[in-house]
Enzyme design. Structure first.
Site, PDB file in Angstrom:
ATOM      1  CB  CYS A 252       9.552  29.391   9.795  1.00 46.11           C
ATOM      2  SG  CYS A 252       9.952  29.560  11.528  1.00 46.11           S
TER       3      CYS A 252
ATOM      4  CG  ASN B 292      12.840  33.158  13.077  1.00 45.05           C
ATOM      5  OD1 ASN B 292      11.748  33.306  12.534  1.00 45.05           O
ATOM      6  ND2 ASN B 292      13.430  31.985  13.183  1.00 45.05           N
TER       7      ASN B 292
ATOM      8  CG  HIS C 140      11.900  31.693   7.727  1.00 47.90           C
ATOM      9  ND1 HIS C 140      11.242  32.669   8.444  1.00 47.90           N
ATOM     10  CD2 HIS C 140      12.470  30.870   8.646  1.00 47.90           C
ATOM     11  CE1 HIS C 140      11.404  32.434   9.738  1.00 47.90           C
ATOM     12  NE2 HIS C 140      12.147  31.354   9.880  1.00 47.90           N
TER      13      HIS C 140
HETATM   14  N1  ACO Z   1      23.723  34.491  24.824  1.00 46.98           N
HETATM   15  C1  ACO Z   1      24.899  34.065  25.310  1.00 46.98           C
HETATM   16  N2  ACO Z   1      25.292  32.782  25.254  1.00 46.98           N
HETATM   17  C2  ACO Z   1      24.438  31.917  24.677  1.00 46.98           C
HETATM   18  C3  ACO Z   1      23.197  32.305  24.151  1.00 46.98           C
HETATM   19  C4  ACO Z   1      22.848  33.645  24.252  1.00 46.98           C
HETATM   20  N3  ACO Z   1      21.678  34.125  23.801  1.00 46.98           N
HETATM   21  N4  ACO Z   1      22.577  31.219  23.648  1.00 46.98           N
HETATM   22  C5  ACO Z   1      23.405  30.180  23.842  1.00 46.98           C
HETATM   23  N5  ACO Z   1      24.532  30.600  24.471  1.00 46.98           N
HETATM   24  C6  ACO Z   1      25.685  29.805  24.880  1.00 46.98           C
HETATM   25  C7  ACO Z   1      25.261  28.410  25.269  1.00 46.98           C
HETATM   26  O1  ACO Z   1      24.852  28.346  26.622  1.00 46.98           O
HETATM   27  C8  ACO Z   1      26.540  27.648  25.036  1.00 46.98           C
HETATM   28  O2  ACO Z   1      27.393  27.869  26.119  1.00 46.98           O
HETATM   29  P1  ACO Z   1      28.270  26.644  26.712  1.00 46.98           P
HETATM   30  O3  ACO Z   1      29.153  26.241  25.583  1.00 46.98           O
HETATM   31  O4  ACO Z   1      28.965  27.286  27.848  1.00 46.98           O
HETATM   32  O5  ACO Z   1      27.271  25.601  27.073  1.00 46.98           O
HETATM   33  C9  ACO Z   1      27.145  28.348  23.813  1.00 46.98           C
HETATM   34  O6  ACO Z   1      26.538  29.650  23.758  1.00 46.98           O
HETATM   35  C10 ACO Z   1      26.856  27.639  22.521  1.00 46.98           C
HETATM   36  O7  ACO Z   1      25.446  27.312  22.493  1.00 46.98           O
HETATM   37  P2  ACO Z   1      24.769  26.674  21.251  1.00 46.98           P
HETATM   38  O8  ACO Z   1      23.295  26.537  21.466  1.00 46.98           O
HETATM   39  O9  ACO Z   1      25.521  25.443  20.879  1.00 46.98           O
HETATM   40  O10 ACO Z   1      25.016  27.839  20.226  1.00 46.98           O
HETATM   41  P3  ACO Z   1      25.225  27.778  18.687  1.00 46.98           P
HETATM   42  O11 ACO Z   1      26.618  28.122  18.371  1.00 46.98           O
HETATM   43  O12 ACO Z   1      24.637  26.549  18.072  1.00 46.98           O
HETATM   44  O13 ACO Z   1      24.318  28.998  18.244  1.00 46.98           O
HETATM   45  C11 ACO Z   1      22.130  29.404  17.348  1.00 46.98           C
HETATM   46  C12 ACO Z   1      22.916  28.998  18.569  1.00 46.98           C
HETATM   47  C13 ACO Z   1      22.474  30.818  16.983  1.00 46.98           C
HETATM   48  C14 ACO Z   1      20.640  29.321  17.639  1.00 46.98           C
HETATM   49  C15 ACO Z   1      22.527  28.433  16.219  1.00 46.98           C
HETATM   50  O14 ACO Z   1      22.443  27.097  16.644  1.00 46.98           O
HETATM   51  C16 ACO Z   1      21.710  28.596  15.026  1.00 46.98           C
HETATM   52  O15 ACO Z   1      21.863  29.537  14.304  1.00 46.98           O
HETATM   53  N6  ACO Z   1      20.827  27.613  14.746  1.00 46.98           N
HETATM   54  C17 ACO Z   1      19.943  27.681  13.644  1.00 46.98           C
HETATM   55  C18 ACO Z   1      18.602  27.517  14.152  1.00 46.98           C
HETATM   56  C19 ACO Z   1      17.818  28.779  14.084  1.00 46.98           C
HETATM   57  O16 ACO Z   1      18.191  29.770  13.525  1.00 46.98           O
HETATM   58  N7  ACO Z   1      16.700  28.665  14.703  1.00 46.98           N
HETATM   59  C20 ACO Z   1      15.808  29.731  14.728  1.00 46.98           C
HETATM   60  C21 ACO Z   1      14.962  29.541  13.605  1.00 46.98           C
HETATM   61  S1  ACO Z   1      13.900  28.257  13.782  1.00 46.98           S
HETATM   62  C22 ACO Z   1      12.949  28.433  12.463  1.00 46.98           C
HETATM   63  O17 ACO Z   1      13.131  29.326  11.762  1.00 46.98           O
HETATM   64  C23 ACO Z   1      11.928  27.468  12.238  1.00 46.98           C
END
Ligand code: ACO
Length: 335
Positions: free
Chosen positions: A120, A292, A262
């Site tokens: 990215c 993204n 980004h």
């Molecule tokens: N739909 C429904 N439930 C989901 C989904 C989904 N798409 N994805 C994860 N879950 C569930 C998981 O299974 C988990 O359930 P559990 O507690 O029963 O095990 C729960 O939601 C929490 O999962 P996490 O992965 O811990 O979710 P988190 O709250 O961290 O949110 C997210 C995930 C949105 C990706 C967050 O971590 C985030 O914003 N991270 C930043 C990273 C990012 O944006 N990456 C993309 C860019 S990378 C780049 O730009 C280089």
């Protein structure tokens, strides 16, 4: 002996363009493929829709469409380009570079070409490379494209990653200028390979780090991400990049017309810009419509801002990104 190239008085962004595949996919559409919902995706990421390409579309196709538009908007012909940089982590093939294919597709042969693979952060890196080639006097017109089809490297059974990304290309033409006030005033690129396992694409067993065995999504050649690690890292990285850009240029928040980040995640960006002290209306956001789009996202933002007539000559803008590597960086331009 040839005389050294004359340095230009200034450097400017002379044209922008973008391309997205026609197929628009909503969160509800995705809920038919994986166990997810609009209620989960929208508040956590800011994404409402994204565009996904079909098998027949190549990264170089999106890149060629975006850069052709940017060249036209710059009032140039493809053969006016000296160099074309394609930032991508989803090249058509490992070899030849996607940039070479784009040069051929747009009719710019024998223009120089190179791919940049910094996930990215790629477009920010490409802008810096372009700025340096032009500032040195070596080149007059350099095209920088961010083009990615992350839909081809996500595991469509892994709801943690597949809902986050969209396919697109954003392009910028950077040109020499007679106006000495038009400049790239600050540029900085960073990396920390020690944090690479927060976001990586393993090819085989040996690429999976010991600590990542439990979270491996089961498919090689697909994106593995520790979302929480990336989130924590990115908020601080974005804030520090922008602080450094302001410190080194002596500019204040009031001097900045727009921060163009980004588009990784709305919660991450909201948290970062609160810490940076910028009002909401100085941060451009379009993740709701495109998701993204990796290296493309900053190009899409810049093109939309330009088309909306929201940027004028003399405005200061900051481009800032973080991505796989891990990598992060920024550049600050006076347009
Ligand atoms: N739909 C429904 N439930 C989901 C989904 C989904 N798409 N994805 C994860 N879950 C569930 C998981 O299974 C988990 O359930 P559990 O507690 O029963 O095990 C729960 O939601 C929490 O999962 P996490 O992965 O811990 O979710 P988190 O709250 O961290 O949110 C997210 C995930 C949105 C990706 C967050 O971590 C985030 O914003 N991270 C930043 C990273 C990012 O944006 N990456 C993309 C860019 S990378 C780049 O730009 C280089």
């Amino acid at each position: 002996m040839t005389a050294p190239a004359a340095r230009p008085a200034g450097i400017r962004i002379s044209g922008t363009g973008m391309a997205v595949p026609p197929r628009k996919v909503s969160n509800d559409d995705l809920s038919k493929i994986v166990d997810t919902s609009d209620e989960w995706i929208r508040p956590r990421t800011g994404i409402v829709t994204r565009h996904l390409s079909d098998n027949g579309t190549l990264t170089s196709d999106l890149a060629a469409e975006a850069v052709s538009q940017a060249i036209q908007n710059a009032g140039l012909k493809p053969t006016d380009l000296d160099l074309l940089i394609c930032a991508t982590m989803t090249p058509d093939m490992i070899c030849p570079a996607t940039a070479c294919r784009v040069v051929e597709k747009i009719g710019a042969v024998p223009c120089g070409a190179m791919d940049v693979n910094l996930a990215c952060t790629g477009l920010v890196a490409g802008l810096s490379i372009a700025a340096n080639f032009i500032q040195s006097g070596a080149y007059k017109n350099v095209a920088v494209i961010g083009a990615d089809r992350l839909s081809t490297i996500v595991n469509w059974e892994d709801r943690k990653t597949c809902v986050l990304f969209g396919d697109a290309a954003g392009a910028v033409v950077v040109s020499a200028s007679d106006n000495p006030r038009q400049q790239c005033l600050f540029q900085k690129l960073n990396s920390d390979g020690g944090m690479g396992e927060a976001l990586y694409v393993p090819r085989n067993e040996q690429d999976i780090p010991e600590a990542g065995r439990d979270s491996f999504n089961g498919k090689f050649d697909t994106l593995q991400m520790n979302g929480r690690e990336v989130f924590k890292f990115a908020v601080n990285a974005l804030k520090e990049c922008v602080r450094e850009a302001l410190d080194q240029t002596g500019l204040t928040h009031d001097d900045i017309k727009m921060v163009i980040p980004h588009q990784s995640n709305i919660r991450m960006l909201t948290s970062a810009w609160k810490k940076m002290g910028f009002p909401d209306d100085k941060i451009y956001i379009n993740i709701d419509r495109f998701g993204n789009t990796s290296a493309a996202s900053i190009g899409l933002c810049l093109h939309e801002l330009t088309e909306q007539g929201r940027l004028e000559e003399g405005d200061h803008v900051i481009f800032v990104a973080q991505g796989g590597g891990l990598t992060w960086g920024a550049s600050l331009w006076r347009l």
